[in-house]
Design a protein around this motif. Structure first.
Motif, PDB file in Angstrom:
ATOM      1  N   ILE A  97       0.854  -1.191   0.000  1.00 24.67           N
ATOM      2  CA  ILE A  97       0.000   0.000   0.000  1.00 24.67           C
ATOM      3  C   ILE A  97       0.889   1.241   0.000  1.00 24.67           C
ATOM      4  O   ILE A  97       1.871   1.317   0.745  1.00 24.67           O
ATOM      5  CB  ILE A  97      -0.937   0.017   1.221  1.00 24.67           C
ATOM      6  N   GLY A  98       0.554   2.198  -0.839  1.00 27.51           N
ATOM      7  CA  GLY A  98       1.276   3.464  -0.865  1.00 27.51           C
ATOM      8  C   GLY A  98       2.425   3.460  -1.855  1.00 27.51           C
ATOM      9  O   GLY A  98       2.757   2.448  -2.477  1.00 27.51           O
ATOM     10  N   ARG A  99       3.050   4.641  -1.988  1.00 26.58           N
ATOM     11  CA  ARG A  99       4.112   4.831  -2.975  1.00 26.58           C
ATOM     12  C   ARG A  99       5.510   4.871  -2.372  1.00 26.58           C
ATOM     13  O   ARG A  99       6.488   5.015  -3.110  1.00 26.58           O
ATOM     14  CB  ARG A  99       3.859   6.127  -3.757  1.00 26.58           C
ATOM     15  N   SER A 100       5.628   4.776  -1.071  1.00 27.56           N
ATOM     16  CA  SER A 100       6.939   4.852  -0.433  1.00 27.56           C
ATOM     17  C   SER A 100       7.776   3.628  -0.785  1.00 27.56           C
ATOM     18  O   SER A 100       7.252   2.509  -0.903  1.00 27.56           O
ATOM     19  CB  SER A 100       6.801   4.960   1.081  1.00 27.56           C
ATOM     20  N   GLY A 101       9.075   3.855  -0.941  1.00 32.93           N
ATOM     21  CA  GLY A 101       9.977   2.751  -1.202  1.00 32.93           C
ATOM     22  C   GLY A 101      10.267   1.954   0.048  1.00 32.93           C
ATOM     23  O   GLY A 101       9.992   2.388   1.169  1.00 32.93           O
ATOM     24  N   VAL A 102      10.847   0.770  -0.135  1.00 31.08           N
ATOM     25  CA  VAL A 102      11.166  -0.125   0.969  1.00 31.08           C
ATOM     26  C   VAL A 102      12.641  -0.479   0.881  1.00 31.08           C
ATOM     27  O   VAL A 102      13.151  -0.829  -0.190  1.00 31.08           O
ATOM     28  CB  VAL A 102      10.318  -1.413   0.914  1.00 31.08           C
ATOM     29  N   ASP A 103      13.342  -0.396   2.008  1.00 29.70           N
ATOM     30  CA  ASP A 103      14.751  -0.765   2.067  1.00 29.70           C
ATOM     31  C   ASP A 103      14.943  -2.210   1.606  1.00 29.70           C
ATOM     32  O   ASP A 103      14.120  -3.081   1.901  1.00 29.70           O
ATOM     33  CB  ASP A 103      15.260  -0.585   3.501  1.00 29.70           C
ATOM     34  N   THR A 104      16.018  -2.465   0.906  1.00 32.12           N
ATOM     35  CA  THR A 104      16.281  -3.792   0.354  1.00 32.12           C
ATOM     36  C   THR A 104      16.342  -4.871   1.431  1.00 32.12           C
ATOM     37  O   THR A 104      16.000  -6.037   1.183  1.00 32.12           O
ATOM     38  CB  THR A 104      17.598  -3.784  -0.434  1.00 32.12           C
ATOM     39  N   ASN A 105      16.756  -4.524   2.651  1.00 32.32           N
ATOM     40  CA  ASN A 105      16.888  -5.504   3.714  1.00 32.32           C
ATOM     41  C   ASN A 105      15.568  -5.891   4.373  1.00 32.32           C
ATOM     42  O   ASN A 105      15.537  -6.823   5.180  1.00 32.32           O
ATOM     43  CB  ASN A 105      17.843  -4.981   4.794  1.00 32.32           C
ATOM     44  N   VAL A 106      14.483  -5.195   4.053  1.00 28.66           N
ATOM     45  CA  VAL A 106      13.181  -5.516   4.648  1.00 28.66           C
ATOM     46  C   VAL A 106      12.644  -6.791   4.002  1.00 28.66           C
ATOM     47  O   VAL A 106      12.471  -6.859   2.778  1.00 28.66           O
ATOM     48  CB  VAL A 106      12.185  -4.352   4.457  1.00 28.66           C
ATOM     49  N   ILE A 107      12.363  -7.803   4.806  1.00 27.97           N
ATOM     50  CA  ILE A 107      11.894  -9.077   4.250  1.00 27.97           C
ATOM     51  C   ILE A 107      10.669  -9.624   4.972  1.00 27.97           C
ATOM     52  O   ILE A 107      10.352 -10.795   4.870  1.00 27.97           O
ATOM     53  CB  ILE A 107      13.021 -10.133   4.264  1.00 27.97           C
ATOM     54  N   GLY A 108       9.962  -8.782   5.704  1.00 31.19           N
ATOM     55  CA  GLY A 108       8.736  -9.204   6.365  1.00 31.19           C
ATOM     56  C   GLY A 108       7.745  -8.068   6.412  1.00 31.19           C
ATOM     57  O   GLY A 108       8.070  -6.927   6.090  1.00 31.19           O
ATOM     58  N   GLY A 109       6.490  -8.370   6.773  1.00 24.72           N
ATOM     59  CA  GLY A 109       5.482  -7.335   6.887  1.00 24.72           C
ATOM     60  C   GLY A 109       4.653  -7.204   5.631  1.00 24.72           C
ATOM     61  O   GLY A 109       4.643  -8.081   4.766  1.00 24.72           O
ATOM     62  N   ARG A 141      12.080   6.487  -1.312  1.00 23.93           N
ATOM     63  CA  ARG A 141      11.521   6.035  -2.584  1.00 23.93           C
ATOM     64  C   ARG A 141      12.441   4.988  -3.199  1.00 23.93           C
ATOM     65  O   ARG A 141      13.614   4.918  -2.878  1.00 23.93           O
ATOM     66  CB  ARG A 141      11.384   7.218  -3.558  1.00 23.93           C
ATOM     67  N   ARG A 142      11.886   4.168  -4.091  1.00 28.37           N
ATOM     68  CA  ARG A 142      12.713   3.267  -4.879  1.00 28.37           C
ATOM     69  C   ARG A 142      12.814   3.832  -6.287  1.00 28.37           C
ATOM     70  O   ARG A 142      11.807   4.166  -6.916  1.00 28.37           O
ATOM     71  CB  ARG A 142      12.145   1.845  -4.904  1.00 28.37           C
ATOM     72  N   VAL A 143      14.051   3.936  -6.759  1.00 24.90           N
ATOM     73  CA  VAL A 143      14.329   4.576  -8.039  1.00 24.90           C
ATOM     74  C   VAL A 143      14.872   3.551  -9.022  1.00 24.90           C
ATOM     75  O   VAL A 143      15.733   2.734  -8.684  1.00 24.90           O
ATOM     76  CB  VAL A 143      15.330   5.735  -7.865  1.00 24.90           C
ATOM     77  N   LEU A 144      14.363   3.613 -10.224  1.00 21.14           N
ATOM     78  CA  LEU A 144      14.757   2.702 -11.304  1.00 21.14           C
ATOM     79  C   LEU A 144      15.579   3.439 -12.348  1.00 21.14           C
ATOM     80  O   LEU A 144      15.198   4.512 -12.803  1.00 21.14           O
ATOM     81  CB  LEU A 144      13.495   2.117 -11.954  1.00 21.14           C
ATOM     82  N   TRP A 145      16.714   2.842 -12.700  1.00 16.71           N
ATOM     83  CA  TRP A 145      17.527   3.341 -13.811  1.00 16.71           C
ATOM     84  C   TRP A 145      17.587   2.269 -14.896  1.00 16.71           C
ATOM     85  O   TRP A 145      17.566   1.080 -14.611  1.00 16.71           O
ATOM     86  CB  TRP A 145      18.953   3.638 -13.363  1.00 16.71           C
ATOM     87  N   GLY A 146      17.714   2.701 -16.136  1.00 13.95           N
ATOM     88  CA  GLY A 146      17.881   1.750 -17.234  1.00 13.95           C
ATOM     89  C   GLY A 146      18.748   2.332 -18.321  1.00 13.95           C
ATOM     90  O   GLY A 146      18.893   3.557 -18.437  1.00 13.95           O
TER      91      GLY A 146
END
Length: 570
Positions: free
Chosen positions: A248-260, A323-328
């Motif tokens: 839910i929502g647009r906030s990014g999540v740290d890569t180390n988060v693996i639950g919730g 935020r999570r940012v995508l580069w290509g």
């Protein structure tokens, strides 16, 4: 990244916040390396003004450290085609304007003497950046190496030193790893058991897979006895990316988060098709495996970040802006010979913020908000009816360097053409039903990088079809008339949009930058990037138009366009 055609290769490495970025690149060596003195690029019609690229030659990630963004990218200092690859380095405070630094990593050890390829960075405890990258040893085997900053007090991280224990991961007769298909370590994450995990792209015969390793100290790595995930008949998986997204929502999540309340995304770059595809699913912590959602497709017909020229992408978590940012990487559509003549090739797409759609079925992408700092000369158009076959020029903006947002309202759907069962491939359908085609509802959209007499233009358009009791929206980016130069790749791209045109307007945003057009349909549900090289529509001889080639009238509810200033890039 691996073999294909020589310049169809990619570069990207990102490390950001408390996660990591991945440097990515295909690895074909173009044997003829021609080095040129620096041409006057900013007089060249195809040189971009706000997309990242080096001053010259061939290129194809970023991290935030002490408030500064770092972009590490694979670069050929000796020519405009792939080869002689080093890790170049630039820094920024806004992801738009960039300052160059000396190369960060270059061949200097037996474990990378034949090339420093793709990799990723991870932020260890106590705010210590590290980079894992693929090197090529004297036997031409792909092995994984470690580098760390020489001076952590330097916010620019200008010097890097390699571990004397390199390589840390390598193919052996015991681990059954394909030594020519073992590359691109992704961002590492910390498990509940206190061990680090990283996955690396590989293949066995035609099976694509991501191999997992674990480590307690980030130096000694042990291979897990099963891959994180695999798919048969998908070919080599390059540049993997594995990260969490909030439900839910647009906030990014740290890569180390693996639950919730999260899902996980697995993205791979398919070497066989040169497409970046992804699935959304669940990370099983007990079994250390990834399980895609039911109905997910890993191959060509699966979800893609971008349905045009876009490869070797990587996300990072920007802890500064949550935020999570995508580069290509966006490669050229010109010939290798033309690339050598102009002295450069390869461009970074505009960084995109990504989040999970409310449906949970796909990701949404949107250009980072910082791009708005470049806007000027705003032009508005509202409630303008586009009758069948009509064309409206958008004046008052620099059409060769612009940001355009437009919404179309369709009121009458009686003339929507039936979608035939065989029309399953949107790219093929766009090649048959592109902008010049007279349809029922559409094609309608924008003509960009257009010459005065419309001998050249690139169209970005929508067409609405009817299928049983619902409507299907096709988004196309048509390059077939983009240039009079017959040597260019002028492929037409397409995607189906998950949108109901009855209940909402059709929205389109296009970023136009001399030779690149990045388009976002339905507020980022589908993205298509094109590289085009007009011969007439260059400089101040460029037009921008809204058009409707359907037999049913539509209304432009709102069109807003801006000229864009030039960014400071290297």
């Amino acid at each position: 990244m691996a073999s294909f055609s020589l310049w169809f290769i990619s570069f990207l490495c990102f490390l950001f916040g408390h996660g990591v970025f991945q440097l990515q690149a295909s690895h074909h060596v173009y044997r003829v390396q021609t080095s040129h003195s620096l041409p006057q690029h900013y007089q060249q019609p195809y040189r971009t003004s706000f997309h990242f690229q080096p001053p010259k030659n061939w290129m194809n990630g970023p991290m935030i450290y002490k408030g500064i963004y770092h972009l590490f990218y694979q670069y050929n200092p000796k020519g405009a085609v792939w080869g002689n690859i080093v890790w170049a380095h630039s820094t920024s405070t806004d992801l738009i304007n960039w300052e160059p630094h000396d190369h960060a990593i270059y061949p200097s050890q037996p474990s990378d003497i034949n090339g420093c390829w793709s990799g990723s960075a991870t932020i260890l405890p106590d705010d210590k950046p590290t980079i894992l990258y693929t090197g090529i040893n004297p036997k031409n085997q792909q092995v994984q190496n470690l580098a760390v900053p020489k001076n952590l007090s330097d916010p620019y991280l200008r010097e890097w030193v390699k571990s004397p224990k390199n390589p840390l991961m390598a193919p052996t007769p015991q681990n059954h790893i394909n030594s020519s298909s073992f590359r691109d370590p992704t961002t590492a994450w910390l498990g509940h058991d206190g061990q680090w995990r990283v996955v690396i792209g590989s293949k066995i015969d035609a099976r694509g897979l991501v191999i997992m390793f674990r480590s307690k100290d980030f130096l000694k790595w042990d291979q897990v006895d099963h891959p994180l995930y695999y798919a048969d008949n998908s070919g080599m998986w390059e540049c993997p990316d594995f990260f969490p997204v909030a439900k839910i929502g647009r906030s990014g999540v740290d890569t180390n988060v693996i639950g919730g309340p999260i899902k996980h995304v697995l993205k791979v770059s398919l070497d066989d098709t040169r497409h970046d595809v992804y699935t959304i699913g669940t990370y099983n912590l007990k079994k250390d495996i990834y399980v895609p959602n039911k109905g997910s497709i890993e191959g060509y017909m699966g979800l893609r970040y971008d349905y045009g020229k876009y490869y070797a992408s990587k996300t990072f978590y920007d802890g500064q802006k949550k935020r999570r940012v995508l580069w290509g990487w966006v490669n050229e559509s010109s010939s290798v010979e033309d690339d050598i003549k102009k002295g450069w090739s390869g461009v970074q797409a505009i960084p995109r913020t990504i989040w999970l759609d409310v449906s949970g079925k796909q990701l949404i992408q949107w250009p980072i908000e910082e791009i708005q700092k470049l806007r000027k000369d705003k032009v508005n158009l509202t409630n303008k009816v586009l009758k069948k076959g009509s064309l409206i020029e958008v004046k008052g903006v620099t059409a060769v360097q612009a940001d355009v947002e437009v919404s179309f309202k369709v009121k009458n759907f009686k003339k929507a053409q039936m979608l035939k069962p065989k029309w399953k491939n949107p790219q093929l359908l766009c090649s048959q039903k592109g902008a010049p085609t007279k349809g029922g509802i559409g094609p309608l959209g924008l003509l960009v990088l257009a010459s005065e007499n419309l001998k050249e233009y690139t169209s970005v358009s929508f067409t609405i079809f009817k299928r049983q009791n619902k409507y299907v929206v096709l988004m196309c980016s048509d390059q077939s008339r983009s240039s009079l130069n017959l040597n260019n790749d002028k492929t037409t791209y397409g995607a189906f949009l998950d949108v109901d045109p009855v209940s909402e307007d059709l929205s389109l945003r296009s970023l136009i930058d001399h030779s690149i057009v990045e388009s976002f349909g339905s507020k980022g549900k589908a993205c298509i990037t094109a590289r085009v090289y007009p011969t007439l529509a260059i400089g101040d001889k460029v037009g921008l138009y809204a058009f409707n080639n359907g037999t049913e009238s539509v209304t432009i509810t709102k069109l807003t366009a801006w000229s864009l200033n030039k960014a400071q890039i290297n």
